[in-house]
Motif scaffolding. Structure first.
Motif, mmCIF file in Angstrom:
data_model
loop_
_atom_site.group_PDB
_atom_site.id
_atom_site.type_symbol
_atom_site.label_atom_id
_atom_site.label_comp_id
_atom_site.label_asym_id
_atom_site.label_seq_id
_atom_site.Cartn_x
_atom_site.Cartn_y
_atom_site.Cartn_z
ATOM 1 N N LEU A 58 0.834 -1.200 0.000
ATOM 2 C CA LEU A 58 0.000 0.000 0.000
ATOM 3 C C LEU A 58 0.868 1.249 0.000
ATOM 4 N N ASP A 59 0.413 2.283 -0.715
ATOM 5 C CA ASP A 59 1.053 3.597 -0.696
ATOM 6 C C ASP A 59 0.083 4.603 -0.091
ATOM 7 N N LEU A 60 0.565 5.360 0.897
ATOM 8 C CA LEU A 60 -0.243 6.363 1.585
ATOM 9 C C LEU A 60 0.255 7.756 1.235
ATOM 10 N N LEU A 61 -0.664 8.704 1.222
ATOM 11 C CA LEU A 61 -0.316 10.094 0.907
ATOM 12 C C LEU A 61 -0.771 11.008 2.036
ATOM 13 N N PRO A 62 0.144 11.809 2.604
ATOM 14 C CA PRO A 62 -0.276 12.822 3.580
ATOM 15 C C PRO A 62 -0.977 13.980 2.867
ATOM 16 N N PHE A 63 -1.864 14.638 3.580
ATOM 17 C CA PHE A 63 -2.491 15.849 3.043
ATOM 18 C C PHE A 63 -2.509 16.912 4.123
ATOM 19 N N PRO A 64 -1.762 18.013 3.914
ATOM 20 C CA PRO A 64 -0.905 18.274 2.759
ATOM 21 C C PRO A 64 0.367 17.410 2.784
ATOM 22 N N VAL A 65 1.008 17.304 1.609
ATOM 23 C CA VAL A 65 2.198 16.474 1.487
ATOM 24 C C VAL A 65 3.302 16.955 2.420
ATOM 25 N N ASP A 66 3.343 18.251 2.712
ATOM 26 C CA ASP A 66 4.372 18.800 3.589
ATOM 27 C C ASP A 66 4.280 18.254 5.014
ATOM 28 N N ASP A 67 3.171 17.590 5.360
ATOM 29 C CA ASP A 67 3.024 16.997 6.688
ATOM 30 C C ASP A 67 3.639 15.601 6.773
ATOM 31 N N LYS A 68 4.348 15.183 5.746
ATOM 32 C CA LYS A 68 4.844 13.806 5.679
ATOM 33 C C LYS A 68 5.648 13.406 6.913
ATOM 34 N N GLU A 69 6.617 14.193 7.313
ATOM 35 C CA GLU A 69 7.467 13.789 8.437
ATOM 36 C C GLU A 69 6.675 13.670 9.730
ATOM 37 N N ALA A 70 5.729 14.573 9.931
ATOM 38 C CA ALA A 70 4.884 14.491 11.125
ATOM 39 C C ALA A 70 4.021 13.234 11.083
ATOM 40 N N GLU A 71 3.512 12.896 9.904
ATOM 41 C CA GLU A 71 2.686 11.693 9.776
ATOM 42 C C GLU A 71 3.521 10.429 9.982
ATOM 43 N N VAL A 72 4.743 10.421 9.474
ATOM 44 C CA VAL A 72 5.619 9.276 9.681
ATOM 45 C C VAL A 72 5.915 9.096 11.171
ATOM 46 N N ALA A 73 6.173 10.180 11.862
ATOM 47 C CA ALA A 73 6.421 10.108 13.305
ATOM 48 C C ALA A 73 5.188 9.575 14.033
ATOM 49 N N ARG A 74 4.012 9.998 13.612
ATOM 50 C CA ARG A 74 2.772 9.522 14.227
ATOM 51 C C ARG A 74 2.600 8.017 14.009
ATOM 52 N N LEU A 75 2.923 7.549 12.799
ATOM 53 C CA LEU A 75 2.812 6.125 12.499
ATOM 54 C C LEU A 75 3.778 5.304 13.348
ATOM 55 N N ARG A 76 4.987 5.822 13.524
ATOM 56 C CA ARG A 76 5.949 5.112 14.385
ATOM 57 C C ARG A 76 5.402 4.996 15.806
ATOM 58 N N ALA A 77 4.775 6.050 16.290
ATOM 59 C CA ALA A 77 4.214 6.028 17.638
ATOM 60 C C ALA A 77 3.069 5.023 17.751
#
Length: 245
Positions: free
Chosen positions: A194-213
């Protein structure tokens, strides 16, 4: 939280040949963003849009053949449509597949590279999904997968039992994401992920950190310096969080 499921990624020996098969099956347009990559999406589709989960096919070396833990279920609208679709796909190079399904009302096939998928009998739940009824992930614990993916995605959890969990876009459109209890240990990376997309894309690092948590772990598949981040869910299934290319 602003992560959406936008595409299913197939690792392929020949992305263009496999892309032609799936473009014909789905009735979608076919394009390429570069050598070794084929992109499939509905005609006139404006990406991203929850009405469809697109398909990307990427040519990579294939180290071994294993049972895929991710597959597509295709929707049909009638018994005649089911029969026509199965016959047409066999004409395009699909072959019958036996995964121990026994006597069931749906048809299990493999695409020309051996990726297994199902052509479902008509079901009311999938009457408005488009050609892809569901993206299906085998798992050991559907309840645990539901907890992770319900938090990971901006999607709605519709149903969860000991045997399966079902999510769909919050807009109530497009295919479902389903987790089915299945025996067998995962032994290698998935050919389909699966490929996921943050919205907005600029939130990618924050979303990755959230997923790790939430329990996701980093994964190195030799991807090198790329704009996306490769992670694994709590059962080890790879997925990517996309960024700006």
């Amino acid at each position: 939280m602003a992560l959406r499921l936008v595409q299913v990624n197939f690792k392929a020996r020949d992305d263009s040949a496999l892309g032609r098969f799936w473009a014909e099956v789905l009735g979608w347009g076919m394009s390429s963003e570069g050598p070794g990559v084929t992109n499939l999406e509905p005609e006139g589709f404006v990406w991203p849009d929850p009405t469809a989960v697109c398909v990307d096919l990427v040519t990579v070396p294939d180290p071994e053949t294993v049972k895929d833990r991710v597959h597509l279920d295709l929707a049909t609208t009638s018994a005649a449509h089911h029969a026509e679709l199965v016959a047409r796909m066999k004409g395009l190079g699909a072959t019958p597949a036996d995964v121990g399904q026994g006597d069931v009302p749906w048809t299990v096939l493999a695409d020309p590279e051996g990726n297994v998928f199902c052509v479902l009998e008509p079901r009311e739940r999938y009457r408005d999904t488009g050609p892809i009824a569901a993206v299906v992930v085998d798992c050991a614990d559907p309840r645990a997968m539901a907890r992770f993916w319900d938090e990971a995605l901006d999607w709605t959890l519709h149903e969860v039992t000991d045997d399966h969990a079902v999510l769909r876009s919050a807009e109530g459109v497009g295919p479902y994401l389903e987790f089915l209890r299945a025996p067998g240990a995962r032994t290698w990376w998935n050919r389909v992920h699966l490929d996921l997309l943050p919205f907005p894309v600029d939130d990618k690092e924050a979303e990755v950190a959230r997923l790790r948590a939430l329990g996701a772990t980093d994964l190195d598949l030799g991807q090198g310096d790329v704009p996306w981040t490769v992670l694994a869910d709590p059962e080890g299934n790879e997925f990517c969080v996309l960024g700006r290319g």
